[in-house]
Design a protein around this motif. Structure first.
Motif, short mmCIF file in Angstrom:
data_model
loop_
_atom_site.label_atom_id
_atom_site.label_comp_id
_atom_site.label_asym_id
_atom_site.label_seq_id
_atom_site.Cartn_x
_atom_site.Cartn_y
_atom_site.Cartn_z
N GLY A 366 6.16 8.28 -26.60
CA GLY A 366 7.33 8.95 -26.08
C GLY A 366 8.26 8.03 -25.34
N SER A 367 9.55 8.35 -25.35
CA SER A 367 10.43 7.63 -24.45
C SER A 367 11.68 8.43 -24.15
CB SER A 367 10.81 6.25 -24.99
OG SER A 367 11.84 6.34 -25.94
N PHE A 368 12.23 8.16 -23.00
CA PHE A 368 13.43 8.81 -22.50
C PHE A 368 14.59 7.83 -22.64
CE2 PHE A 368 15.73 9.12 -18.23
CZ PHE A 368 16.60 10.11 -18.63
N LEU A 369 15.55 8.17 -23.48
CA LEU A 369 16.74 7.33 -23.61
C LEU A 369 17.92 8.09 -23.05
CD1 LEU A 369 18.65 5.10 -24.60
CD2 LEU A 369 18.42 6.02 -26.90
N ALA A 370 18.40 7.67 -21.90
CA ALA A 370 19.55 8.30 -21.27
C ALA A 370 20.81 7.52 -21.62
CB ALA A 370 19.36 8.32 -19.75
N LEU A 371 21.85 8.24 -22.00
CA LEU A 371 23.14 7.63 -22.31
C LEU A 371 24.18 8.22 -21.38
CD1 LEU A 371 22.95 7.84 -26.20
CD2 LEU A 371 22.49 5.86 -24.75
N TYR A 372 25.00 7.35 -20.75
CA TYR A 372 25.87 7.85 -19.69
C TYR A 372 26.99 6.86 -19.40
CZ TYR A 372 22.70 4.69 -17.18
OH TYR A 372 21.95 3.61 -16.78
N THR A 373 28.00 7.35 -18.72
CA THR A 373 29.10 6.50 -18.28
C THR A 373 28.59 5.49 -17.26
OG1 THR A 373 30.63 8.35 -18.60
CG2 THR A 373 31.41 6.49 -17.26
N PRO A 374 28.91 4.21 -17.44
CA PRO A 374 28.37 3.20 -16.53
C PRO A 374 28.81 3.39 -15.08
CG PRO A 374 29.31 2.19 -18.50
CD PRO A 374 29.71 3.62 -18.53
N SER A 375 27.84 3.40 -14.20
CA SER A 375 28.08 3.38 -12.76
C SER A 375 26.76 3.15 -12.08
CB SER A 375 28.71 4.68 -12.25
OG SER A 375 27.76 5.73 -12.20
N ALA A 376 26.78 2.60 -10.87
CA ALA A 376 25.54 2.37 -10.13
C ALA A 376 24.85 3.69 -9.84
CB ALA A 376 25.85 1.62 -8.84
N THR A 377 25.62 4.74 -9.54
CA THR A 377 25.02 6.06 -9.26
C THR A 377 24.30 6.58 -10.49
OG1 THR A 377 26.69 6.59 -7.61
CG2 THR A 377 25.51 8.44 -8.62
N ASN A 378 24.94 6.49 -11.66
CA ASN A 378 24.30 6.98 -12.88
C ASN A 378 23.09 6.13 -13.26
OD1 ASN A 378 25.98 9.16 -13.19
ND2 ASN A 378 27.34 8.16 -14.67
N ASP A 379 23.14 4.83 -12.99
CA ASP A 379 21.96 3.99 -13.20
C ASP A 379 20.77 4.55 -12.44
OD1 ASP A 379 23.29 2.18 -14.83
OD2 ASP A 379 23.70 0.77 -13.21
N ASP A 380 21.01 4.91 -11.19
CA ASP A 380 19.93 5.43 -10.35
C ASP A 380 19.43 6.78 -10.85
OD1 ASP A 380 20.07 3.20 -8.73
OD2 ASP A 380 21.40 4.13 -7.26
N ILE A 381 20.36 7.64 -11.28
CA ILE A 381 19.97 8.95 -11.81
C ILE A 381 19.11 8.78 -13.05
CG2 ILE A 381 20.84 11.05 -12.92
CD1 ILE A 381 23.32 10.78 -11.06
N ALA A 382 19.52 7.87 -13.95
CA ALA A 382 18.74 7.62 -15.16
C ALA A 382 17.33 7.17 -14.81
CB ALA A 382 19.43 6.57 -16.02
N HIS A 383 17.22 6.27 -13.84
CA HIS A 383 15.90 5.76 -13.46
C HIS A 383 15.05 6.86 -12.83
CE1 HIS A 383 12.93 3.46 -11.04
NE2 HIS A 383 12.91 2.73 -12.15
N VAL A 384 15.65 7.69 -12.00
CA VAL A 384 14.89 8.78 -11.36
C VAL A 384 14.34 9.74 -12.41
CG1 VAL A 384 15.14 10.85 -9.93
CG2 VAL A 384 16.03 8.65 -9.12
N TYR A 385 15.18 10.17 -13.34
CA TYR A 385 14.72 11.14 -14.33
C TYR A 385 13.81 10.50 -15.37
CZ TYR A 385 17.25 15.15 -12.63
OH TYR A 385 17.66 16.22 -11.86
#
Length: 447
Positions: A366-385
């Motif tokens: 399994g793996s989680f691939l998050a795709l999102y608009t680049p930002s430090a905040t979104n980086d952190d959200i991706a890592h948390v989830y």
């Protein structure tokens, strides 16, 4: 034969594996680029980088996502795309290919000669824009896996430039220990300039492709029970690959879709089709296509939008499991719906399970691939989830196993390459022998 299933959160099941990460986590600040014209040029470029003590990274199609690459500053990107020759051996059983070849190129060249290779099925849906060797050096899931094995199983020999700029051959007879390491941890040991690769007569020129879409919340139990039957406790039909994804649909609701790729006709796949249709999907579709057109037919060909570098960030969090756990899947569903509801930037993401036939291995990857608009905040959200989802899927008492080609970058060496003591001792010893300075340290390095 036992099953292999890969699960990942990704963009509508169609974002090509390794869509380049952009933004704060995956960028390579102030790096310069150069193109090697031939093997000799590669030698000289590596020696030059060493002489002035700057880092370097070999690049082919540019679809890697690991956060390791963010650590490469003021370095040199060496492009392989000019090393793109393909020559079929006189016996027709192998081909020598340059280190810069990519999926669509190989598919079409071999098809003219009635041949196929165990080509990379990138984690997000048979994208043909990605390279052959990038995934092969890390194992290499692929849609021919049940017929011809992992990509790395079909490597017969490799020519590579090692950390000190020396041109070296690795094969079962020449440097066999290095050859062992290259097939699974190859990104750590050299830049491959050519590969001798096993090829096969094309026995499956037509593929049947079907999709079945369900309302997610009320269908989790029944659909995954059916997938368990299709996996057949590790005896999945070796002609069949399954992809199952949770994704936000066009109507804004979370849907659950199963895609079936089958090397054969609809008649050959009829029992599997009936099983899924019996679950009364909201919609379904199917078509038969030539093997050369499969990626284009499902929207993942070289010229498709998903193969482009769109300036979004991508983060993957893989986890190897032994089976589908319905309770864990419900927890992941809750996390996914929470993510897309609270963070609209992530609504293009999806949770996917990939099921491959694989002899001798019962595995759900399994793996989680998050795709999102680049930002430090979104980086952190991706890592948390991503972390939460891996924890939700990991059975109590189990150790994390992360498929290296999907790895995020925070995994340990053991989690990517194996927990066995003998394996780690051997890999670390070979790394010390062949790359004592850690020059190949930007893509899931052995530590």
């Amino acid at each position: 034969m036992e099953r292999s299933t890969a699960s990942r959160l990704h963009c509508r099941h169609r974002a090509c594996y390794g869509q380049r990460r952009s933004g704060s986590r995956g960028s390579k600040p102030s790096s310069r680029s150069t193109e090697a014209q031939d093997t000799h040029t590669f030698n000289e470029q590596v020696k030059f980088a060493n002489s002035i003590n700057i880092p370097f990274l070999a690049v082919n199609r540019g679809h890697g996502t690991t956060t390791d690459m963010k650590n490469l500053h003021h370095g040199l990107n060496i492009y392989l795309r000019n090393l793109n020759a393909i020559n079929i051996a006189s016996d027709g059983n192998s081909a020598t290919m340059g280190g810069g070849v990519y999926g669509d190129q190989v598919i079409r060249y071999l098809a003219v000669n009635g041949k196929v290779a165990a080509l990379k099925k990138p984690a997000t849906g048979s994208c043909t824009c990605t390279s052959l060797l990038g995934p092969a050096l890390g194992g290499g899931f692929n849609r021919y896996q049940g017929l011809h094995g992992l990509l790395t199983d079909n490597i017969l020999s490799l020519t590579l430039v090692t950390a000190n700029g020396t041109l070296t051959t690795a094969s079962p007879k020449l440097n066999p220990e290095l050859f062992w390491a290259m097939r699974g941890a190859g990104h750590n040991f050299g830049i491959v300039t050519s590969v001798e690769y096993r090829i096969f007569e094309d026995q499956t020129p037509t593929w049947w492709v079907g999709s079945f879409t369900f309302a997610a919340q009320e269908s989790l139990d029944t659909v995954f029970a059916a997938l368990g039957k299709l996996n057949n406790e590790g005896e999945q039909d070796r002609r069949m690959t399954l992809y199952t994804a949770l994704a936000v649909g066009d109507d804004g609701e979370v849907a659950l879709t199963v895609w079936v790729y089958f090397a054969g006709s609809a008649s050959d796949a009829s029992s599997y089709i009936r099983l899924l249709l019996a679950l009364q999907p909201r919609k379904s579709s199917n078509q038969s296509v030539p093997s050369t057109e499969l990626a284009d037919a499902v929207g993942t060909g070289t010229n498709s939008p998903v193969c482009g570098h769109s300036g979004i960030s991508a983060a993957t969090f893989p986890i190897g499991l032994r089976e589908y756990d319905i309770g864990a899947i419900h927890r992941v569903y809750d996390l996914y719906t929470e993510l897309v509801a609270q963070h609209p930037d992530f609504r293009a993401s999806a949770m996917q399970f990939e099921a491959y036939p694989m002899e001798g291995v019962r595995n759900v990857d399994g793996s989680f691939l998050a795709l999102y608009t680049p930002s430090a905040t979104n980086d952190d959200i991706a890592h948390v989830y991503g972390t939460k989802i891996r924890r939700a899927l990991l059975p109590p008492g189990d150790r994390l196993n992360a498929y290296v080609n999907y790895a995020y970058g925070d995994e340990t060496t053991e989690q990517m390459y194996g927990h066995e003591g003998w394996r780690m001792e051997k890999l670390r010893g070979l790394k010390a022998d062949w790359d004592p300075w850690g020059r190949f340290g930007w893509y899931h390095p052995i530590r």
